[in-house]
Design a protein around this motif. Structure first.
Motif, PDB file in Angstrom:
ATOM      1  N   VAL A 220       1.267  -1.437  -0.102  1.00 22.30           N
ATOM      2  CA  VAL A 220       0.313   0.049   0.031  1.00 22.30           C
ATOM      3  C   VAL A 220       0.892   0.909  -0.130  1.00 22.30           C
ATOM      4  O   VAL A 220       0.742   2.271  -0.625  1.00 22.30           O
ATOM      5  N   ALA A 221       1.802   1.313   1.293  1.00 26.07           N
ATOM      6  CA  ALA A 221       2.474   2.337   0.892  1.00 26.07           C
ATOM      7  C   ALA A 221       2.910   2.378  -0.443  1.00 26.07           C
ATOM      8  O   ALA A 221       4.363   3.507  -0.821  1.00 26.07           O
ATOM      9  N   SER A 222       3.694   1.564  -1.143  1.00 25.50           N
ATOM     10  CA  SER A 222       4.440   1.456  -2.655  1.00 25.50           C
ATOM     11  C   SER A 222       3.364   2.592  -3.674  1.00 25.50           C
ATOM     12  O   SER A 222       3.570   3.412  -4.458  1.00 25.50           O
ATOM     13  N   ASP A 223       2.149   1.883  -3.661  1.00 18.62           N
ATOM     14  CA  ASP A 223       1.444   2.045  -4.410  1.00 18.62           C
ATOM     15  C   ASP A 223       1.254   3.710  -4.166  1.00 18.62           C
ATOM     16  O   ASP A 223       0.494   4.886  -5.352  1.00 18.62           O
ATOM     17  N   ALA A 224       1.303   3.831  -2.861  1.00 19.91           N
ATOM     18  CA  ALA A 224       0.891   5.872  -2.139  1.00 19.91           C
ATOM     19  C   ALA A 224       2.088   6.216  -3.069  1.00 19.91           C
ATOM     20  O   ALA A 224       2.006   7.634  -3.462  1.00 19.91           O
ATOM     21  N   ASN A 226       3.327   5.933  -5.362  1.00 19.49           N
ATOM     22  CA  ASN A 226       3.001   5.663  -7.204  1.00 19.49           C
ATOM     23  C   ASN A 226       2.074   6.653  -7.932  1.00 19.49           C
ATOM     24  O   ASN A 226       1.812   6.538  -9.007  1.00 19.49           O
ATOM     25  N   GLY A 227       0.942   6.773  -6.429  1.00 19.26           N
ATOM     26  CA  GLY A 227      -0.003   8.258  -6.670  1.00 19.26           C
ATOM     27  C   GLY A 227      -0.924   7.065  -7.115  1.00 19.26           C
ATOM     28  O   GLY A 227      -2.264   7.554  -6.761  1.00 19.26           O
ATOM     29  N   ASP A 228      -1.054   5.900  -7.075  1.00 18.71           N
ATOM     30  CA  ASP A 228      -2.156   4.629  -6.934  1.00 18.71           C
ATOM     31  C   ASP A 228      -3.297   4.658  -5.823  1.00 18.71           C
ATOM     32  O   ASP A 228      -4.293   4.258  -6.309  1.00 18.71           O
ATOM     33  N   VAL A 229      -2.422   5.188  -4.189  1.00 20.78           N
ATOM     34  CA  VAL A 229      -3.424   5.235  -3.715  1.00 20.78           C
ATOM     35  C   VAL A 229      -3.040   6.648  -2.581  1.00 20.78           C
ATOM     36  O   VAL A 229      -2.134   6.898  -2.981  1.00 20.78           O
ATOM     37  N   VAL A 230      -4.728   6.541  -2.002  1.00 20.56           N
ATOM     38  CA  VAL A 230      -4.435   8.078  -1.603  1.00 20.56           C
ATOM     39  C   VAL A 230      -4.553   8.071   0.229  1.00 20.56           C
ATOM     40  O   VAL A 230      -5.307   6.820   0.592  1.00 20.56           O
ATOM     41  N   LEU A 231      -3.713   8.065   1.290  1.00 20.80           N
ATOM     42  CA  LEU A 231      -3.387   8.352   2.023  1.00 20.80           C
ATOM     43  C   LEU A 231      -4.394   8.891   3.332  1.00 20.80           C
ATOM     44  O   LEU A 231      -4.629   9.198   4.960  1.00 20.80           O
ATOM     45  N   ASP A 232      -3.690  10.189   2.378  1.00 19.97           N
ATOM     46  CA  ASP A 232      -4.612  11.272   3.312  1.00 19.97           C
ATOM     47  C   ASP A 232      -5.993  11.327   3.755  1.00 19.97           C
ATOM     48  O   ASP A 232      -6.607  11.190   2.069  1.00 19.97           O
ATOM     49  N   GLU A 233      -6.442  11.555   4.494  1.00 23.72           N
ATOM     50  CA  GLU A 233      -8.246  11.655   4.223  1.00 23.72           C
ATOM     51  C   GLU A 233      -8.696  13.343   3.941  1.00 23.72           C
ATOM     52  O   GLU A 233      -8.521  13.820   3.682  1.00 23.72           O
TER      53      GLU A 233
END
Lengths: 233, 233
Positions: A220-224, A226-233
């Motif tokens: 998930v960190a890798s995807d974040a 790469n911009g594939d996942v957003v971790l901030d609310e």
């Protein structure tokens, strides 16, 4: 042999596969899992990984998330990975299961520390090891992964009660004695003190599951990144 | 704290417990397992260990034994332990789960060998590693334990078909793609060529199970050394 692109290759390498055959197995395997588990939230990624790690589609229903919402522990874990915080496992076997790719977190194990404390008190080696590492401040803001030892989970819960604040706890000890209880205690203490946690209910669990779920936080960190996942609310 | 005797202490240390608390957990845990699994044959010890390792009483029904009788692979494995034959695992995580106590077998892993073969052919790293070690004769009379990689199990089956003769195969790869099939192929090839094997049916399995079952072979060998178990027919 697949004719995957470099990007595809990298994606499957995340699953522990680095050759064409392994990529094909990893790809098909996650495809099967995705037929069985929703792909809506970050929590679903952990549920899917639990199914992948156990080979059991029903395991998704045994995973529990402690936090403001189900995905909070996943965001917290992925952020800790991005911040290169230590991943601290209970035993060698769990440490050996943590992927070396896609992160710069130091990966260490508790077992091997606190031998004198264990000998003096009669507590388990892993519980003593957790208390010893906690004394050194190792668990604060760390990814605390416990896959094997119920007493290590109980010791970690004591530490949290006394002020220790891991970034996230992943706890899946397996077995007939204290395993389910130790995870229940982790959930209670973590809820009381605002520490995000990923656990399961029931007797099942184990080192492979704990390593798999922790690796998913890395993915998930890798995807974040790469911009594939957003971790901030 | 328990007031166990030295003998009791040693018995629980076999379960991976070396302090009083851990002994108590290990004792109670195996007591619970023994309420759920018969204790009549050596095969039952492997069934019990599968329940202990998975935390699931139903797992005993998923274990399969390939041999002249269900207990043959257990006797063969324990004899190989007594003869200090190598224990060869597929991956690091399984190797890390093999107990260091109660045996003098070298414990090595396949992964890390055969990297060039994997790169050249596109086969998985663990499959290439098995073929490479087989070329060196490592698997003959060895305890071959595969907990993770279906392709490693398939590669080992090919080696057995071509003349390699492990003392015993323990194969429990987990997952949705090729895992069950790889174990089925191990059973067929081992039955055809008289190689004793311990496997399971279904998608479940994994590194913890493989390590646990292999450790039980070590415990049976210890019991045979102590005269508590007879390995000869």
């Amino acid at each position: 042999m697949t004719d995957a692109t470099d990007d595809e290759f990298e994606a499957y390498a995340d699953l522990g596969a680095t050759t064409a055959d392994a990529m094909e197995i990893a790809e098909t395997s996650m495809d099967r899992v995705h037929e069985l588990v929703p792909q809506e939230t970050l929590a679903d990624r952990i549920r899917a990984k639990s199914v992948h790690a156990t080979g059991d589609s029903e395991f998704q229903h045994l995973v529990r998330f402690t936090g403001t919402d189900d995905s909070e522990p996943v965001r917290a874990g992925a952020r800790a990975v991005s911040n290169e915080r230590p991943i601290v496992t209970d035993i060698t076997m769990v440490q050996a299961g943590i992927t070396g790719r896609g992160h710069d977190c130091p990966v260490r194990k508790a077992i091997g520390n606190g031998a004198e404390l264990a000998a003096e008190t009669g507590m388990t080696r892993t519980a003593a090891a957790v208390l010893e590492l906690d004394r050194e401040g190792v668990y604060d803001d760390a990814i605390a992964t416990i896959g094997n030892a119920p007493t290590a989970a109980l010791a970690l819960a004591d530490c949290i009660e006394q002020g220790t604040r891991p970034a996230v706890v992943v706890a899946t000890p397996v077995g007939f004695v204290k395993a389910a209880e130790s995870r229940e205690r982790i959930r209670e203490v973590c809820a009381d003190h605002g520490v995000p946690a990923i656990t399961n209910v029931g007797r099942r669990g184990g080192s492979g599951l704990a390593a798999g779920l922790t690796n998913e936080l890395i993915h998930v960190a890798s995807d974040a990144r790469n911009g594939d996942v957003v971790l901030d609310e």
